[in-house]
Design a protein around this motif. Structure first.
Motif, PDB file in Angstrom:
ATOM      1  N   MET A  85     -25.061  29.038  -9.107  1.00 26.53           N
ATOM      2  CA  MET A  85     -23.964  28.099  -9.378  1.00 26.53           C
ATOM      3  C   MET A  85     -24.371  26.747  -8.821  1.00 26.53           C
ATOM      4  N   PHE A  88     -20.688  28.562  -2.029  1.00 26.08           N
ATOM      5  CA  PHE A  88     -20.233  27.934  -3.281  1.00 26.08           C
ATOM      6  C   PHE A  88     -19.355  26.747  -2.876  1.00 26.08           C
ATOM      7  N   CYS A 134     -21.058  22.322 -13.027  1.00 30.89           N
ATOM      8  CA  CYS A 134     -19.712  22.357 -13.619  1.00 30.89           C
ATOM      9  C   CYS A 134     -18.938  21.122 -13.193  1.00 30.89           C
ATOM     10  N   VAL A 182     -15.906  21.349 -12.119  1.00 27.24           N
ATOM     11  CA  VAL A 182     -15.024  21.814 -11.046  1.00 27.24           C
ATOM     12  C   VAL A 182     -15.603  23.144 -10.589  1.00 27.24           C
ATOM     13  N   HIS A 183     -15.351  23.512  -9.348  1.00 31.92           N
ATOM     14  CA  HIS A 183     -15.790  24.843  -8.906  1.00 31.92           C
ATOM     15  C   HIS A 183     -14.579  25.751  -8.752  1.00 31.92           C
ATOM     16  N   CYS A 184     -14.529  26.781  -9.596  1.00 33.82           N
ATOM     17  CA  CYS A 184     -13.425  27.730  -9.579  1.00 33.82           C
ATOM     18  C   CYS A 184     -13.840  28.903  -8.688  1.00 33.82           C
ATOM     19  N   TYR A 227     -12.957  31.871  -8.381  1.00 34.77           N
ATOM     20  CA  TYR A 227     -12.998  33.217  -8.973  1.00 34.77           C
ATOM     21  C   TYR A 227     -14.142  33.350  -9.976  1.00 34.77           C
ATOM     22  N   CYS A 228     -14.977  32.323 -10.087  1.00 37.00           N
ATOM     23  CA  CYS A 228     -15.977  32.294 -11.166  1.00 37.00           C
ATOM     24  C   CYS A 228     -16.958  33.449 -11.056  1.00 37.00           C
ATOM     25  N   GLY A 281     -22.253  27.430 -15.882  1.00 36.52           N
ATOM     26  CA  GLY A 281     -22.049  26.000 -15.784  1.00 36.52           C
ATOM     27  C   GLY A 281     -21.195  25.481 -16.946  1.00 36.52           C
ATOM     28  N   ARG A 300     -14.809  23.859 -19.531  1.00 36.48           N
ATOM     29  CA  ARG A 300     -13.564  23.556 -18.810  1.00 36.48           C
ATOM     30  C   ARG A 300     -13.437  22.043 -18.601  1.00 36.48           C
ATOM     31  N   HIS A 303     -10.776  26.155 -21.118  1.00 35.47           N
ATOM     32  CA  HIS A 303     -10.377  27.127 -20.092  1.00 35.47           C
ATOM     33  C   HIS A 303      -9.303  26.501 -19.216  1.00 35.47           C
TER      34      HIS A 303
HETATM   35  S1  SF4 Z   1     -15.070  29.246 -14.288  1.00 33.65           S
HETATM   36 FE1  SF4 Z   1     -16.243  27.882 -15.659  1.00 33.65          FE
HETATM   37  S2  SF4 Z   1     -15.812  25.809 -14.906  1.00 33.65           S
HETATM   38 FE2  SF4 Z   1     -15.178  27.217 -13.315  1.00 33.65          FE
HETATM   39  S3  SF4 Z   1     -16.948  27.329 -11.948  1.00 33.65           S
HETATM   40 FE3  SF4 Z   1     -17.144  29.014 -13.420  1.00 33.65          FE
HETATM   41  S4  SF4 Z   1     -18.386  28.273 -15.109  1.00 33.65           S
HETATM   42 FE4  SF4 Z   1     -17.698  26.497 -13.901  1.00 33.65          FE
END
Ligand code: SF4
Ligand SMILES: *Cc1c(COP(=O)(O)O)cnc(C)c1O
Length: 351
Positions: free
Chosen positions: A1, A62, A132, A134-136, A138-139, A180, A211, A240
């Protein structure tokens, strides 16, 4: 990531001299000025950092990364804000649960070439970058070894092995750009990639999984839309969004720029405890999407990725939510509730 290393590489690709600085598109400035620590973000939101149970170890694995525009859609003073919960590195991520793994969906087994995955017939997925918008937290790709083959700003030539693999397999008619997030690439780099894809005769469709229009809506530039519309490939967008509060006016405008240009836009949502695990939250989200002519495509059961156990909603609850939504919304506004299971020929439909 997107490691801090990758993020800083992204920024270093910008021209250093001042004259060029003013020409940096707004969306790239949003990436530059994004929040990169819980401390900064909590101060901006007037929430008490000490109450939030922040984890430095989680941020090390992360990093937090949140553009200001997305943060401005969070409610000031609300420590349980559903957008904040998606992005804040908290101690719950340190909980070790053997069911939650580093590669939960078996992606490392699906490689056709570096960065190219194929799990399903007729379509392959290209990881164009590890970065990305944004960093989610739960990714499911938060532990993905992007560094081994991806660096944004590098020559487009790095895609060559993947493109050769697509070219040599005539059963592939659709290419998904994912990451990404493909839309953190500059228009020039994206254009180069799309042109190479257009030169593969058996490719018919290009699907962009992103996203970014939700997080940094200014990314949907006129130049980008024009390039996509002029493609011989049928272009589909899959954005997303997980909560109605993510869909501010600028976001709806950006989605409308795509739709008005004739590009179909679908949305996927991850079912997340404490974010959208209520009938009301999902109903609001899917209604807003339908009102914007965006089709709610998938509601994903959370992939069991290490660090995300606190986001899991039991499948039984998810099924009940979907059943309830069916009694409240038009059929097209209720997405398919799906789960990614390693080795299956399609996503498994749960409800
Ligand atoms: S869910 Fe999508 S936008 Fe969010 S960190 Fe993961 S790959 Fe990136
Ligand atoms: C989810 C996914 C797709 C797309 O599946 P659809 O059901 O067509 O949306 C394609 N490739 C991979 C590897 C996926 O995980």
């Amino acid at each position: 990531m997107p490691s801090p290393l990758l993020q800083s590489k992204l920024l270093r690709t910008e021209k250093p001299n001042l004259e060029m600085e003013v020409e940096i598109p707004i969306w790239q400035q949003e990436i530059k000025t994004a929040f990169r620590s819980a401390d900064e973000l909590c101060r901006f939101l007037n929430v008490d950092l000490d109450e939030m149970g922040i984890s430095a170890a989680a941020a090390k694995q992360f990093p937090l990364f949140v553009p200001r525009g997305f943060a401005s859609r969070m409610e000031s003073g609300n420590s349980t804000d559903p957008l904040l919960r998606q992005v804040l590195n908290v101690a719950q991520e340190e909980v070790v649960d053997a069911q939650f793994k580093v590669d939960p969906v078996g992606e490392s087994q699906a490689d056709l070439a570096p960065g190219l995955l194929q799990k399903y017939a007729g379509r392959a997925l290209l990881i164009v970058t590890g970065v990305c918008a944004v960093h989610c937290r739960y990714c499911f790709r938060r532990h993905f070894p992007y560094q081994s083959f991806q660096q944004i700003g590098a020559a487009a030539g790095r895609w060559q092995p993947a493109l050769d693999a697509v070219r040599s397999d005539e059963s592939i008619h659709e290419l998904l750009l994912s990451g990404g997030d493909p839309l953190v690439l500059t228009d020039d780099l994206l254009t180069e990639l799309i042109t190479m894809l257009e030169n593969i005769p058996h490719l018919k469709r290009l699907r962009i999984h992103t996203r970014t229009p939700i997080v940094i809506p200014s990314r949907v530039t006129e130049a980008l839309v024009n390039r996509l519309v002029s493609s011989r490939l049928a272009v589909w967008f899959v954005v997303h969004a997980n909560h109605g509060n993510e869909l501010g006016t600028e976001v709806l405008d950006s989605l409308n720029r795509l739709i008005a240009a004739g590009i179909p836009v679908l949305n996927q949502t991850v079912l997340l405890k404490g974010v959208n695990d209520s009938c009301e939250a999902l109903e609001e989200l899917f209604t807003k999407l339908a009102d914007a002519s965006v089709l709610p495509y998938y509601l994903h059961q959370l992939d069991r990725v290490a660090g995300a156990a606190h986001f899991e909603v039991p499948i039984e609850i998810g099924k009940q939510l979907i059943a309830q939504l069916r009694t409240r919304l038009p059929g097209y506004a209720v997405p398919r509730y799906v789960q990614e299971r390693p080795g299956e020929l399609a996503k498994t439909i749960l409800g």
